[in-house]
Design a protein around this motif. Structure first.
Motif, mmCIF file in Angstrom:
data_model
loop_
_atom_site.group_PDB
_atom_site.id
_atom_site.type_symbol
_atom_site.label_atom_id
_atom_site.label_comp_id
_atom_site.label_asym_id
_atom_site.label_seq_id
_atom_site.Cartn_x
_atom_site.Cartn_y
_atom_site.Cartn_z
ATOM 1 N N LEU A 21 0.828 -1.198 0.000
ATOM 2 C CA LEU A 21 0.000 0.000 0.000
ATOM 3 C C LEU A 21 0.862 1.247 0.000
ATOM 4 N N ARG A 22 1.931 1.232 0.785
ATOM 5 C CA ARG A 22 2.839 2.395 0.839
ATOM 6 C C ARG A 22 3.491 2.635 -0.530
ATOM 7 N N ALA A 23 3.845 1.551 -1.220
ATOM 8 C CA ALA A 23 4.471 1.705 -2.538
ATOM 9 C C ALA A 23 3.491 2.308 -3.539
ATOM 10 N N ALA A 24 2.212 1.909 -3.433
ATOM 11 C CA ALA A 24 1.211 2.415 -4.377
ATOM 12 C C ALA A 24 0.707 3.791 -3.984
ATOM 13 N N SER A 25 0.633 4.063 -2.680
ATOM 14 C CA SER A 25 0.086 5.334 -2.201
ATOM 15 C C SER A 25 0.842 5.774 -0.961
ATOM 16 N N PRO A 26 1.992 6.419 -1.137
ATOM 17 C CA PRO A 26 2.830 6.792 0.011
ATOM 18 C C PRO A 26 2.125 7.687 1.025
ATOM 19 N N ALA A 27 1.112 8.444 0.591
ATOM 20 C CA ALA A 27 0.468 9.401 1.497
ATOM 21 C C ALA A 27 -0.614 8.766 2.373
ATOM 22 N N THR A 28 -0.970 7.508 2.119
ATOM 23 C CA THR A 28 -2.046 6.876 2.873
ATOM 24 C C THR A 28 -1.657 6.693 4.339
ATOM 25 N N LYS A 29 -2.545 7.102 5.246
ATOM 26 C CA LYS A 29 -2.351 6.884 6.678
ATOM 27 C C LYS A 29 -3.065 5.580 7.059
ATOM 28 N N VAL A 30 -2.342 4.686 7.728
ATOM 29 C CA VAL A 30 -2.909 3.413 8.177
ATOM 30 C C VAL A 30 -3.051 3.469 9.701
ATOM 31 N N LEU A 31 -4.261 3.266 10.194
ATOM 32 C CA LEU A 31 -4.561 3.349 11.619
ATOM 33 C C LEU A 31 -5.019 1.982 12.103
ATOM 34 N N LEU A 32 -4.475 1.530 13.241
ATOM 35 C CA LEU A 32 -4.770 0.199 13.769
ATOM 36 C C LEU A 32 -5.363 0.325 15.167
ATOM 37 N N VAL A 33 -6.568 -0.240 15.349
ATOM 38 C CA VAL A 33 -7.300 -0.160 16.618
ATOM 39 C C VAL A 33 -7.359 -1.552 17.240
ATOM 40 N N PRO A 34 -7.032 -1.707 18.527
ATOM 41 C CA PRO A 34 -7.065 -3.024 19.172
ATOM 42 C C PRO A 34 -8.487 -3.520 19.397
ATOM 43 N N SER A 35 -8.593 -4.753 19.913
ATOM 44 C CA SER A 35 -9.904 -5.356 20.136
ATOM 45 C C SER A 35 -9.911 -6.152 21.433
ATOM 46 N N LEU A 36 -11.080 -6.224 22.061
ATOM 47 C CA LEU A 36 -11.250 -7.061 23.249
ATOM 48 C C LEU A 36 -11.152 -8.544 22.902
ATOM 49 N N GLU A 37 -11.332 -8.880 21.628
ATOM 50 C CA GLU A 37 -11.341 -10.289 21.212
ATOM 51 C C GLU A 37 -9.975 -10.804 20.799
ATOM 52 N N ASP A 38 -8.950 -9.946 20.811
ATOM 53 C CA ASP A 38 -7.597 -10.427 20.497
ATOM 54 C C ASP A 38 -7.132 -11.369 21.594
#
Length: 500
Positions: free
Chosen positions: A302-319
């Motif tokens: 994704l970074r190679a195709a769209s360097p400006a994209t922000k990726v956000l990761l949210v945790p879970s109670l089910e992990d």
């Protein structure tokens, strides 16, 4: 003989086996809200990816972090701390609830504010929390109690009779105001009007005024494999689709490794292609040697195709290895220590922004509230009392807005909540979000507008026994004249599904 575990000092970014070939899954459009908004022809669409969006976190970070910026301690939370937090929130909104009653009844110039449990011959307004009379029963009109705050009513409770109210929307834990008269003994209150929460202000005429280009977000919510295996091909396909679509923001909601997965729950975690004669992986290895490398490879593409994209990761109670209640610290703090030496560092090396759960933020001025937990189903299954009974899902979403909280139900649902820090579940500063995002098993994956706010249920990438869905959200820029500035006129939601 048991195979040798790799030393902790090895490069944890390398998978245990070469990257599995991608299974070609078809992505198709399932439903669309506001499909009249043409994405390609929207003003500002060209070159929208050349500049990264601006993301700002909202709320008090001290609520989801502990000493020295690490994870907070929660198991020694006392009953007094829990009770004090609940009482603080009720006392905070009492004045606003009374104001809401006055606004609905301007003819009552001398409206008196009463005290729960204290008899009064005059018509008064009471503020309190709705409780169910039976500990195990479901709420209904005949089993409704009103509990006052400790500061004003010393926690007294009265039986609440709402038969005289023209409309009722109630669930356990709800903060309300009622107008009426008390019985002779003060143990019963006969209400003639029921105010289900704080008033929802009109939606802004111009949402995110600083956003003058097409804003594109994509939302993926776990689980990322079906319950009977650990085939993460749907996650790979979703990340490949993200690389093609190049959104400005990619939201990934856990769980990364679902505790309800059969192989995980049984302790027999076998990767695709592993034989039964081979040793199963430990939970730590499933993360560090398989799932996180797959995620990192997808993010790199994704970074190679769209360097400006922000990726956000949210945790879970089910992990499976994330034992923190809500509010959950970011994954490097809540999950990282469970992954052994280097686990937190591997999470940071994903090249994504690690958010708490829930997360309140702005993206180019658009106010978002995001959680990986189902915020709708608890309201519906708590014994929601509606009169007249219509559009339950819409009314339940409206109640979330009126309560200014994602999870207002008591007893807590989900139960994993640090009560002393529960204000992190409320909308910061009482300001309503423009967009609220969470997966829900109630209803279907879709987008819906409630009182001018957008609720997005992306579904889950994988259901227990089938492939699932994800969502894409667009916000078109307002016209030069500003005539189409509202969210309902500018936002589009597409729900897309996988098929083999």
């Amino acid at each position: 003989p048991k195979r040798m575990r790799q030393a902790a000092g090895d490069d944890l970014a390398d998978p245990i086996t070469p990257e599995p070939p991608r299974k070609q899954l078809q992505v198709s459009l399932k439903s669309s809200v506001n499909d009249r908004i043409l994405i390609k022809s929207a003003p500002g669409a060209a070159g929208a990816q050349t500049e990264a969006v601006t993301i700002q976190m909202l709320g008090d970070a001290k609520l989801w972090t502990g000493a020295r910026g690490g994870a907070y301690a929660w198991m020694d939370e006392s009953l007094e701390e829990r009770a004090a937090e609940r009482d603080r929130r009720l006392a905070e909104v009492e004045a606003e609830l009374v104001a809401a009653v006055r606004a609905r009844h301007p003819e009552l110039e001398d409206l008196v504010v009463g005290v729960v449990g204290r008899p009064s011959q005059a018509e008064v307004v009471l503020c309190g929390r709705i409780l169910c009379e039976g500990l195990e029963g479901r709420l209904n009109e005949r089993a409704m109690l009103l509990e006052g705050s400790r500061s004003s009513a010393k926690g007294m409770r009265v039986q609440l009779n709402v038969s005289g109210c023209p409309s009722v929307s109630a669930f356990p834990g709800q903060l309300v105001a009622v107008l009426g008269r008390s019985g002779t003994s003060g143990t019963t209150f006969h209400a003639r009007d029921f105010v289900p929460g704080l008033a929802v202000p009109p939606a802004p005429a111009l949402v995110a005024p600083d956003c003058r280009r097409l804003l594109h977000m994509m939302v993926l919510s776990g689980p990322f494999c079906t319950r009977d295996g650990l085939d993460y091909a749907p996650l790979q396909e979703a990340l490949a689709h993200a690389a093609e679509a190049a959104p400005q923001t990619l939201l990934i909601l856990g769980p990364l490794v679902d505790a309800g997965n059969r192989g995980i729950a049984s302790g027999e975690a076998l990767l695709p292609g592993q034989g039964d004669e081979e040793d199963p992986l430990s939970y730590e290895e499933v993360y560090t040697r398989y799932v996180l490398p797959l995620l990192r490879q997808g993010v790199d593409r994704l970074r190679a195709a769209s360097p400006a994209t922000k990726v956000l990761l949210v945790p879970s109670l089910e992990d499976v290895l994330n034992f923190h209640p809500m509010p959950q610290p970011p994954l490097d703090l809540s999950l990282g220590p469970s992954l052994g030496n280097g686990g937190a560092e591997q999470l940071r090396r994903l090249g994504v922004e690690l958010l708490p759960n829930p997360a309140h933020l702005t993206v180019d001025g658009l106010r978002l509230t995001v959680t990986s937990a189902d915020a709708l189903s608890p309201v519906l299954r708590s014994g929601l009392v509606l009169r007249p009974e219509e559009r339950k899902i819409e009314q339940a979403l409206r109640l979330i807005l009126q309560q200014r909280s994602l999870f207002p139900v008591l007893p807590r649902d989900p139960p994993q909540v640090s009560e002393a820090r529960a204000s992190a579940l409320d909308f910061p500063d009482g300001a309503l979000p423009d967009v609220c995002i969470f997966p829900s098993a109630s209803g279907t994956a879709s987008g819906s507008f409630v009182d001018g706010r957008l609720f997005v249920n992306p579904g889950t990438v994988c259901r227990p026994a089938a492939l699932g869905s994800f969502a894409e959200i667009w916000l078109a820029p307002p016209s030069a004249q500003g005539s189409n500035g509202s969210l309902a006129e500018r936002a589009r939601v597409d729900v897309k599904t996988f098929s083999k």
